[in-house]
Design a protein around this motif. Structure first.
Motif, PDB file in Angstrom:
ATOM      1  N   ILE A 227       0.846  -1.320  -0.188  1.00  0.00           N
ATOM      2  CA  ILE A 227       0.090   0.084   0.159  1.00  0.00           C
ATOM      3  C   ILE A 227       0.561   1.367  -0.169  1.00  0.00           C
ATOM      4  O   ILE A 227       1.622   1.695   0.913  1.00  0.00           O
ATOM      5  N   SER A 228       0.558   2.005  -0.636  1.00  0.00           N
ATOM      6  CA  SER A 228       1.609   3.606  -1.435  1.00  0.00           C
ATOM      7  C   SER A 228       0.266   4.340  -0.368  1.00  0.00           C
ATOM      8  O   SER A 228      -0.450   4.360  -0.664  1.00  0.00           O
ATOM      9  N   ILE A 229       1.063   5.378   0.205  1.00  0.00           N
ATOM     10  CA  ILE A 229       0.638   6.693   1.075  1.00  0.00           C
ATOM     11  C   ILE A 229       1.452   7.776   0.319  1.00  0.00           C
ATOM     12  O   ILE A 229       2.728   8.307   0.429  1.00  0.00           O
ATOM     13  N   PRO A 230       0.281   8.550  -0.050  1.00  0.00           N
ATOM     14  CA  PRO A 230       1.295   9.384  -0.549  1.00  0.00           C
ATOM     15  C   PRO A 230       1.777  10.910   0.080  1.00  0.00           C
ATOM     16  O   PRO A 230       0.840  11.044   1.675  1.00  0.00           O
ATOM     17  N   VAL A 231       2.502  11.531  -0.116  1.00  0.00           N
ATOM     18  CA  VAL A 231       3.240  12.448   0.763  1.00  0.00           C
ATOM     19  C   VAL A 231       2.949  13.663   0.619  1.00  0.00           C
ATOM     20  O   VAL A 231       3.915  13.996  -0.841  1.00  0.00           O
ATOM     21  N   GLU A 232       2.156  14.422   1.556  1.00  0.00           N
ATOM     22  CA  GLU A 232       2.457  15.625   0.473  1.00  0.00           C
ATOM     23  C   GLU A 232       3.321  16.571   0.364  1.00  0.00           C
ATOM     24  O   GLU A 232       4.598  16.262   1.534  1.00  0.00           O
ATOM     25  N   ALA A 233       3.764  17.110  -1.126  1.00  0.00           N
ATOM     26  CA  ALA A 233       4.851  18.187  -0.761  1.00  0.00           C
ATOM     27  C   ALA A 233       5.030  18.943  -0.476  1.00  0.00           C
ATOM     28  O   ALA A 233       4.262  19.625   0.607  1.00  0.00           O
ATOM     29  N   GLU A 234       6.291  18.913   0.269  1.00  0.00           N
ATOM     30  CA  GLU A 234       7.614  20.306   0.852  1.00  0.00           C
ATOM     31  C   GLU A 234       6.941  21.490   0.482  1.00  0.00           C
ATOM     32  O   GLU A 234       6.678  21.614  -0.497  1.00  0.00           O
ATOM     33  N   LEU A 235       6.493  23.370   1.249  1.00  0.00           N
ATOM     34  CA  LEU A 235       5.846  24.082   0.445  1.00  0.00           C
ATOM     35  C   LEU A 235       7.370  24.508   0.721  1.00  0.00           C
ATOM     36  O   LEU A 235       8.303  24.801   1.881  1.00  0.00           O
ATOM     37  N   LEU A 236       7.414  25.920  -0.388  1.00  0.00           N
ATOM     38  CA  LEU A 236       8.683  26.224  -0.809  1.00  0.00           C
ATOM     39  C   LEU A 236       7.741  27.902  -0.299  1.00  0.00           C
ATOM     40  O   LEU A 236       6.967  28.516  -0.824  1.00  0.00           O
ATOM     41  N   SER A 237       8.966  28.379   0.554  1.00  0.00           N
ATOM     42  CA  SER A 237       8.731  29.897   1.764  1.00  0.00           C
ATOM     43  C   SER A 237       9.545  30.688   1.194  1.00  0.00           C
ATOM     44  O   SER A 237       9.095  31.978   1.554  1.00  0.00           O
ATOM     45  N   TYR A 238      10.685  30.259   0.866  1.00  0.00           N
ATOM     46  CA  TYR A 238      11.492  31.249   0.531  1.00  0.00           C
ATOM     47  C   TYR A 238      11.997  31.292  -0.863  1.00  0.00           C
ATOM     48  O   TYR A 238      12.386  30.356  -1.331  1.00  0.00           O
ATOM     49  N   HIS A 239      12.149  33.283  -1.181  1.00  0.00           N
ATOM     50  CA  HIS A 239      12.684  33.543  -2.675  1.00  0.00           C
ATOM     51  C   HIS A 239      13.539  33.845  -2.523  1.00  0.00           C
ATOM     52  O   HIS A 239      13.933  34.848  -1.638  1.00  0.00           O
ATOM     53  N   ILE A 240      14.492  33.850  -3.229  1.00  0.00           N
ATOM     54  CA  ILE A 240      15.668  34.420  -4.342  1.00  0.00           C
ATOM     55  C   ILE A 240      15.093  35.922  -4.986  1.00  0.00           C
ATOM     56  O   ILE A 240      14.743  35.327  -6.193  1.00  0.00           O
ATOM     57  N   VAL A 241      14.753  37.010  -5.122  1.00  0.00           N
ATOM     58  CA  VAL A 241      13.983  37.988  -5.794  1.00  0.00           C
ATOM     59  C   VAL A 241      14.869  39.074  -6.562  1.00  0.00           C
ATOM     60  O   VAL A 241      16.384  39.087  -5.544  1.00  0.00           O
ATOM     61  N   ALA A 242      15.078  38.097  -7.648  1.00  0.00           N
ATOM     62  CA  ALA A 242      16.237  39.388  -9.165  1.00  0.00           C
ATOM     63  C   ALA A 242      15.820  40.852  -9.402  1.00  0.00           C
ATOM     64  O   ALA A 242      16.756  41.278  -9.249  1.00  0.00           O
ATOM     65  N   GLY A 243      14.546  41.221  -8.553  1.00  0.00           N
ATOM     66  CA  GLY A 243      14.175  43.044  -9.152  1.00  0.00           C
ATOM     67  C   GLY A 243      12.920  42.828  -9.191  1.00  0.00           C
ATOM     68  O   GLY A 243      11.862  41.287  -9.595  1.00  0.00           O
ATOM     69  N   ALA A 244      12.158  43.924  -8.884  1.00  0.00           N
ATOM     70  CA  ALA A 244      11.012  44.306  -9.084  1.00  0.00           C
ATOM     71  C   ALA A 244       9.964  45.522  -9.767  1.00  0.00           C
ATOM     72  O   ALA A 244      11.499  46.557  -9.944  1.00  0.00           O
ATOM     73  N   PHE A 245       9.838  45.318 -11.362  1.00  0.00           N
ATOM     74  CA  PHE A 245      10.299  46.332 -12.296  1.00  0.00           C
ATOM     75  C   PHE A 245       8.660  46.935 -11.827  1.00  0.00           C
ATOM     76  O   PHE A 245       7.333  46.064 -12.097  1.00  0.00           O
ATOM     77  N   ARG A 246       8.534  48.779 -12.508  1.00  0.00           N
ATOM     78  CA  ARG A 246       7.460  49.791 -12.799  1.00  0.00           C
ATOM     79  C   ARG A 246       6.785  48.896 -14.121  1.00  0.00           C
ATOM     80  O   ARG A 246       5.838  49.112 -14.624  1.00  0.00           O
ATOM     81  N   ASN A 247       7.282  48.677 -15.003  1.00  0.00           N
ATOM     82  CA  ASN A 247       7.401  48.080 -16.381  1.00  0.00           C
ATOM     83  C   ASN A 247       7.773  46.813 -16.972  1.00  0.00           C
ATOM     84  O   ASN A 247       8.137  45.348 -16.230  1.00  0.00           O
ATOM     85  N   GLU A 248       6.334  45.998 -16.966  1.00  0.00           N
ATOM     86  CA  GLU A 248       6.119  44.606 -17.297  1.00  0.00           C
ATOM     87  C   GLU A 248       6.821  43.694 -18.018  1.00  0.00           C
ATOM     88  O   GLU A 248       7.105  42.783 -18.258  1.00  0.00           O
ATOM     89  N   GLY A 249       6.775  44.557 -19.052  1.00  0.00           N
ATOM     90  CA  GLY A 249       8.067  43.915 -20.130  1.00  0.00           C
ATOM     91  C   GLY A 249       8.922  43.708 -19.770  1.00  0.00           C
ATOM     92  O   GLY A 249      10.007  42.609 -19.950  1.00  0.00           O
TER      93      GLY A 249
END
Length: 310
Positions: A227-249
């Motif tokens: 019997i295989s019991i599925p394991v919940e995937a680990e939640l990713l909560s830490y992110h490395i931001v390259a930058g935040a841009f006012r222009n979407e392009g």
């Protein structure tokens, strides 16, 4: 008033200490681990991070200051506001400042706060007194290679097993011997001896049959399926931001370049200022994110860690 002293005290007992109007310091428990490259063992600890988006006053810090300084809650709130004003002034002038036993906060070119935790203090009470140590390398693989080499060189000899004749054959031999020498024995004595030897042979045969039954191996034809019991995937909560841009392009162009460089880059929803953030990648623990950031800042010193569940 230096409020970092009270923040440090609260980190021993709480997972989140919010500084109203500035941000929150988060303490995540990290298990003990082994760094295989140097054979170093590290004890469990609380890893401190910073989230500038959590600014609402939850009363924890102000109440603690009021109790420690024997003053009112309002005076404690005012002291916190004054200290935050000093912090912001230092950031505008120097671009960074250090909170003793907590870490360093720096202001990036895009007016984001970058936090680097201090490693001098372990805020996990259960790990009090535990330190990092280095263990000598265990030479398991080398010993295994020596054993395999000896096995290849040493000659292997097989000694044939000598099978013992079944006990009932011995009794049968006695029976034949008695028949051959029966010429000098009386008919009745000879018949009695035959009956006795026949009984012994039958008992020996029955004993061999019982031993064979006991030594038999039984197999289950239809074993119970696994019997295989599925394991919940680990939640990713830490992110490395390259930058935040006012222009979407512009955000799209940066995203495409990062993907070409091999990063698991992605864009997230615009923030409350209408900027479009672009991420290098996301990680399950702060330690993984910090390790990745160490390499990323070599090419992008403005990269910073975002603590948020996406």
């Amino acid at each position: 008033m230096k409020i970092e002293h009270y923040i440090s005290q609260l980190l021993y007992r709480h997972q989140c200490v919010t500084v109203p109007g500035f941000g929150a310091f988060l303490a995540e428990i990290q298990s003990a681990y082994l760094y295989a490259a140097t054979h170093s063992f590290y004890p469990p600890k609380k890893v401190v991070s910073f989230n500038p988006n959590l600014k609402n006053n939850d009363g924890l810090l102000a109440n603690h200051i009021a109790e420690s300084e024997k003053t009112t809650y309002e005076n404690a709130v005012h002291a916190i506001e004054s200290e935050i004003a000093i912090w912001k002034s230092i950031l505008e002038v120097n671009g960074h400042f250090t909170l003793k036993n907590i870490g360093e906060i720096a202001l990036t070119a895009e007016n984001n706060l970058l936090f680097t935790p201090a490693d001098a203090v372990n805020y996990l009470p259960e790990a009090f007194g535990l330190t990092t140590f280095v263990s000598p390398k265990v030479l398991r693989e080398e010993l295994k290679e020596v054993v395999e080499e000896l096995e290849e060189k040493a000659p292997i000899q097989f000694t044939p097993e000598r099978r013992k004749a079944p006990a009932y054959l011995k009794y049968a031999a006695v029976f034949v011997l008695a028949f051959a020498t029966s010429g000098s024995i009386g008919l009745k004595l000879y018949a009695d001896q035959i009956d006795q030897e026949t009984l012994l042979v039958e008992m020996a045969v029955q004993k061999e049959v019982q031993n064979s039954i006991q030594e038999a191996t039984f197999f289950i034809q239809n074993p119970v399926p696994t019997i295989s019991i599925p394991v919940e995937a680990e939640l990713l909560s830490y992110h490395i931001v390259a930058g935040a841009f006012r222009n979407e392009g512009n955000a799209t162009i940066v995203l495409q370049n990062l993907v070409k460089q091999g990063y698991s880059a992605r864009r997230i929803e615009p923030n409350k200022h209408g900027l479009f953030p672009v991420l290098y990648g996301s990680y399950a623990t702060y330690e993984e994110a910090k390790t990745a950031q160490f390499d990323i800042v070599k090419s992008n010193p403005e990269a910073w860690i975002l603590v948020k569940e996406l």
